[in-house]
Design a protein around this motif. Structure first.
Motif, short mmCIF file in Angstrom:
data_model
loop_
_atom_site.label_atom_id
_atom_site.label_comp_id
_atom_site.label_asym_id
_atom_site.label_seq_id
_atom_site.Cartn_x
_atom_site.Cartn_y
_atom_site.Cartn_z
N VAL A 73 0.37 -1.28 0.16
CA VAL A 73 0.35 -0.33 0.13
C VAL A 73 0.78 1.48 0.11
CG1 VAL A 73 -1.72 1.36 1.32
CG2 VAL A 73 -2.22 -1.25 1.10
N ALA A 74 1.99 1.74 0.48
CA ALA A 74 2.63 2.20 0.79
C ALA A 74 3.09 3.13 -0.46
CB ALA A 74 3.48 1.80 1.73
N LYS A 75 4.09 1.75 -1.45
CA LYS A 75 4.19 2.33 -2.58
C LYS A 75 2.86 2.07 -4.12
CE LYS A 75 6.64 -0.49 -5.01
NZ LYS A 75 7.79 -2.39 -5.58
N GLY A 76 1.86 2.18 -3.29
CA GLY A 76 0.55 2.02 -4.48
C GLY A 76 0.76 3.98 -4.16
N ASP A 77 0.65 3.97 -2.32
CA ASP A 77 -0.10 6.02 -2.15
C ASP A 77 1.11 6.74 -3.06
OD1 ASP A 77 -1.95 5.02 -0.87
OD2 ASP A 77 -0.73 4.73 0.66
N ARG A 78 2.31 6.13 -3.41
CA ARG A 78 3.22 7.08 -3.43
C ARG A 78 2.57 7.26 -4.97
NH1 ARG A 78 7.00 4.71 0.15
NH2 ARG A 78 7.33 3.07 -1.81
N VAL A 79 2.45 6.42 -5.73
CA VAL A 79 2.18 6.29 -7.05
C VAL A 79 0.65 6.72 -7.37
CG1 VAL A 79 1.39 5.07 -9.26
CG2 VAL A 79 3.23 4.13 -7.96
N ALA A 80 -0.05 6.34 -6.60
CA ALA A 80 -1.47 7.60 -7.09
C ALA A 80 -1.29 8.74 -6.72
CB ALA A 80 -2.31 7.09 -5.50
N GLU A 81 -0.75 9.70 -6.03
CA GLU A 81 0.19 10.53 -5.17
C GLU A 81 0.70 11.15 -7.31
OE1 GLU A 81 -0.68 12.78 -3.08
OE2 GLU A 81 -2.16 11.49 -2.46
N GLU A 82 1.09 10.58 -7.76
CA GLU A 82 1.85 10.71 -8.71
C GLU A 82 0.92 11.31 -9.86
OE1 GLU A 82 4.98 9.18 -11.68
OE2 GLU A 82 5.12 7.91 -9.97
N VAL A 83 -0.39 9.64 -10.35
CA VAL A 83 -1.61 10.37 -11.01
C VAL A 83 -2.40 11.76 -10.46
CG1 VAL A 83 -3.54 8.97 -11.67
CG2 VAL A 83 -1.60 7.37 -11.10
N ARG A 84 -2.52 11.78 -9.14
CA ARG A 84 -3.56 12.77 -8.59
C ARG A 84 -2.89 14.39 -9.38
NH1 ARG A 84 -3.47 10.13 -3.24
NH2 ARG A 84 -4.91 8.60 -3.04
N ALA A 85 -1.02 14.17 -9.38
CA ALA A 85 -0.63 15.68 -9.67
C ALA A 85 -0.29 15.75 -10.97
CB ALA A 85 1.35 15.46 -8.96
N ALA A 86 -0.25 14.77 -11.63
CA ALA A 86 -0.24 13.96 -13.37
C ALA A 86 -1.74 15.05 -13.20
CB ALA A 86 0.06 13.88 -13.49
N ALA A 87 -2.90 14.50 -12.57
CA ALA A 87 -4.28 14.40 -13.12
C ALA A 87 -4.74 16.04 -12.99
CB ALA A 87 -5.05 13.54 -13.00
N GLY A 88 -4.02 16.78 -11.74
CA GLY A 88 -4.65 18.13 -11.59
C GLY A 88 -5.84 17.65 -10.78
#
Length: 336
Positions: free
Chosen positions: A93-108
């Motif tokens: 989940v920790a690795k998933g959370d990091r990618v999720a933050e990356e997705v949110r930042a890229a998608a706005g």
């Protein structure tokens, strides 16, 4: 993508050749077809399918297993760029959370990504995830079975199944069956991310759990990927009754952390022509966003359906496919 060594001569020889014939030659030759060179040539041939339109997945949700790295990470980023809300289904989940933050930042968009924990090789974990998702996840446009592993030695899943068979075949079948109520609300699409390595192996009808003979991780991986592809016609009929289509695709040879770890020599030798993660994920994303939707039950590579057997002796009989399906259905508690 930029020009690649050897791409110019290939395109020069393509002049006057039928596009489909050249495509088939690339596919059978493997080395050019599975690399960046093959994709570069195909994109320049007449008839290359159009890219999804901007916003093609606005208002839709897609779940992707193994989304914390490699092709899974790239898949969720590219789906979110088309407007999708992505569900990252991960073990860590920790690795998933990091990618999720990356997705949110890229998608706005703060609602662009959500993380769920599930070990796809553990059937109890799959059942628990599916139950939680049906309670709170909402409808799904797509489900991508991307999670994968190539173990160096025979490893058993929590239920005692050989790991690659559990992770690549049993877990995805059970997860899709369990999530049909979410998928069937909007003509859902299921994508199994397979491997071109499956061409080297026969369907393991006699020993689906790889319990006999010396164990090879690469052979086990290819056998389980063969299993994914050979189940397509049955899964298409079974899930089609719920309005859900199913596809398999192989990404070619893409450089990912998984490839570097499991096949370091191969990765080093072909590094100049290995596909990027975006190139490896291209057909998966296209299958989920294409309009009109592609036909169900087929095996895809570079946006075109491909044969499922090219090596003599690897094409199973219908009786073999039925027997393999009975094994898979019995293992996850389904009526074949």
């Amino acid at each position: 993508m930029g020009d690649l060594p050897g791409l110019g001569p290939l395109l020069g020889r393509a002049v006057g050749a039928a596009p489909q014939a050249l495509d088939a030659v690339l596919d059978r030759a493997v080395l050019p077809g599975f690399t960046r060179v093959g994709l570069g040539v195909r994109r320049r041939l007449p008839g290359w399918p159009a890219d999804p339109s901007p916003g093609a997945l606005d208002g839709h949700a897609v779940a992707v297993t193994g989304a914390s790295s490699g092709l899974g990470r790239r898949t969720v980023l590219d789906l979110a760029a088309l407007g999708a809300r992505v569900h990252l289904v991960v073990r860590d989940v920790a690795k998933g959370d990091r990618v999720a933050e990356e997705v949110r930042a890229a998608a706005g968009r703060e609602d662009a990504a959500r993380v769920w924990r599930c070990d796809v090789a553990d059937l109890d974990s799959v059942r628990a995830f599916a139950e939680a998702f049906l309670d709170d996840g909402g409808p799904l446009r797509g489900l991508v079975h991307n999670a994968g592993a190539l173990p160096p030695r025979r490893t058993a899943s929590p239920q005692g199944h050989e790991l690659t068979a559990a992770l690549h075949v049993l877990g995805p079948v059970l997860m899709t069956e369990s999530l049909l109520p979410s998928l069937s609300t909007g003509a859902g699409r299921v994508v199994l991310v397979s491997s071109g390595g499956m061409y080297t192996q026969r369907l393991p009808v006699e020993d689906p759990e790889y319990s006999q003979g010396p164990y090879s991780g690469s052979v086990a991986y290819a056998r389980s990927k063969r299993g994914q592809v050979e189940l397509l016609p049955r899964l298409a009929r079974r899930w089609g009754g719920h309005g859900v289509s199913v596809h398999a695709t192989h990404p070619g040879w893409a450089r990912t952390p998984g490839l570097d770890d499991s096949l370091p020599g191969f990765s080093r030798a072909l590094r100049p022509v290995l596909r990027t993660d975006a190139e490896g994920a291209d057909t998966t994303v296209w299958l989920l966003a294409a309009d009109p939707p592609p036909g169900s039950g087929r095996f895809w590579h570079d946006r075109r359906p491909r044969p499922t057997a090219v090596v003599p002796g690897t094409d199973p009989t219908e009786a073999d496919r039925a027997r393999y399906w009975r094994w898979a259905a019995d293992a996850v508690g389904l009526t074949p």
